[in-house]
Design an enzyme around this catalytic site. Structure first.
Site, PDB file in Angstrom:
ATOM      1  N   VAL A 102       0.868  -1.177   0.000  1.00 60.08           N
ATOM      2  CA  VAL A 102       0.000   0.000   0.000  1.00 60.08           C
ATOM      3  C   VAL A 102       0.904   1.226   0.000  1.00 60.08           C
ATOM      4  CG1 VAL A 102      -1.764   1.294   1.253  1.00 60.08           C
ATOM      5  CG2 VAL A 102      -1.849  -1.198   1.197  1.00 60.08           C
ATOM      6  N   ASP A 103       0.792   1.983  -1.075  1.00 61.77           N
ATOM      7  CA  ASP A 103       1.643   3.164  -1.275  1.00 61.77           C
ATOM      8  C   ASP A 103       0.780   4.390  -0.965  1.00 61.77           C
ATOM      9  OD1 ASP A 103       4.053   4.450  -2.238  1.00 61.77           O
ATOM     10  OD2 ASP A 103       3.084   4.759  -4.152  1.00 61.77           O
ATOM     11  N   LYS A 131       3.748   1.862   3.053  1.00 66.38           N
ATOM     12  CA  LYS A 131       4.635   3.034   3.218  1.00 66.38           C
ATOM     13  C   LYS A 131       3.795   4.145   3.843  1.00 66.38           C
ATOM     14  CE  LYS A 131       6.916   2.191  -1.240  1.00 66.38           C
ATOM     15  NZ  LYS A 131       7.082   2.760  -2.595  1.00 66.38           N
TER      16      LYS A 131
HETATM   17  P1  IMP Z   1      -1.172   2.815  -4.415  1.00 69.54           P
HETATM   18  O1  IMP Z   1      -2.449   2.709  -5.184  1.00 69.54           O
HETATM   19  O2  IMP Z   1      -0.507   4.133  -4.591  1.00 69.54           O
HETATM   20  O3  IMP Z   1      -1.306   2.417  -2.967  1.00 69.54           O
HETATM   21  O4  IMP Z   1      -0.164   1.856  -5.104  1.00 69.54           O
HETATM   22  C1  IMP Z   1      -0.207   0.548  -4.989  1.00 69.54           C
HETATM   23  C2  IMP Z   1       0.473  -0.153  -6.146  1.00 69.54           C
HETATM   24  O5  IMP Z   1       1.620   0.557  -6.661  1.00 69.54           O
HETATM   25  C3  IMP Z   1       0.979  -1.440  -5.622  1.00 69.54           C
HETATM   26  O6  IMP Z   1      -0.007  -2.439  -5.728  1.00 69.54           O
HETATM   27  C4  IMP Z   1       2.181  -1.710  -6.489  1.00 69.54           C
HETATM   28  O7  IMP Z   1       1.761  -2.361  -7.660  1.00 69.54           O
HETATM   29  C5  IMP Z   1       2.704  -0.349  -6.846  1.00 69.54           C
HETATM   30  N1  IMP Z   1       3.827   0.055  -5.960  1.00 69.54           N
HETATM   31  C6  IMP Z   1       3.824   1.057  -5.054  1.00 69.54           C
HETATM   32  N2  IMP Z   1       4.995   1.175  -4.430  1.00 69.54           N
HETATM   33  C7  IMP Z   1       5.780   0.191  -4.945  1.00 69.54           C
HETATM   34  C8  IMP Z   1       7.152  -0.228  -4.689  1.00 69.54           C
HETATM   35  O8  IMP Z   1       7.895   0.315  -3.854  1.00 69.54           O
HETATM   36  N3  IMP Z   1       7.595  -1.280  -5.428  1.00 69.54           N
HETATM   37  C9  IMP Z   1       6.826  -1.926  -6.343  1.00 69.54           C
HETATM   38  N4  IMP Z   1       5.546  -1.576  -6.604  1.00 69.54           N
HETATM   39  C10 IMP Z   1       5.030  -0.530  -5.918  1.00 69.54           C
END
Ligand code: IMP
Ligand code: MG
Length: 177
Positions: A102-103, A131
């Site tokens: 989860v970013d 993160k």
């Molecule tokens: P979010 O929607 O911004 O929470 O992003 C989630 C998606 O971004 C994850 O399911 C990953 O596919 C990708 N992602 C985010 N950070 C990373 C990382 O550090 N390494 C690899 N993939 C990441």
């Protein structure tokens, strides 16, 4: 041993231990719930889901969804789009959404809202890594493996341009010297 461009953040042994713990917690929480539908988010969650599901001691089934993110210049942020849906109706079922990382939280939020709209009995979320410094939306994670700093990580399902996805540990990519 990792190459010089990678720095191990979470070792293979630490992942193994934590995945078993999470599975124990989930098995206890759903002990009397009947079948649990595990929904993995492709591609990143496939390794985590494979290991987690094999440690569970409750009746479970496996489903997948896939999303892609794209930049929305109007909103100056990335948007999430569904590219592969479930094959199964989840109405009346207990569902656990399983993510690699989860970013910003947008993917988790988008998918849990999508699943909740289908009248499941319950929806909870599980992610191996989060993160916290990057959170842009409030995406609740019910079962979390590890928190990491704001660095790009690869391995154990996570990739950088499709590379390094099958490393057995989670490593941070070092900035170019
Ligand atoms: P979010 O929607 O911004 O929470 O992003 C989630 C998606 O971004 C994850 O399911 C990953 O596919 C990708 N992602 C985010 N950070 C990373 C990382 O550090 N390494 C690899 N993939 C990441
Ligand atoms: Mg992902």
């Amino acid at each position: 041993m990792p190459e010089g461009r990678l720095e191990v953040l979470i070792s293979e042994a630490d992942i193994r231990r934590r995945v078993a713990e999470l599975a124990g917690q989930i098995s206890a929480d759903y002990a009397d719930a009947g079948e649990l539908v595990l929904v993995g988010v492709l591609k990143g969650a496939f390794i985590f889901l494979a290991d987690l599901s094999r440690h569970l001691t409750i009746p479970r089934s496996i489903e997948f969804m896939a999303v892609s993110s794209y930049e929305n210049s109007a909103e100056a942020s990335s948007m999430v789009r569904l590219v592969m849906d479930l094959r199964k109706n989840i109405e009346g079922k207990h569902v656990l959404l399983v993510e690699d990382i989860v970013d910003t939280g947008r993917t988790m939020q988008f998918l849990s809202e999508l699943l909740r709209a289908r009248k499941p009995r319950s929806v909870k979320t599980c992610a191996l890594v989060r993160k916290p410094d990057r959170a842009a939306v409030d995406a609740e994670v019910d079962y979390l493996g590890f928190e990491i700093p704001d660095v790009w990580v690869v391995g154990y399902g996570l990739d950088f341009g499709e590379g390094d996805r099958t490393l057995p540990y989670i490593a941070a990519m070092k900035a170019d010297p």
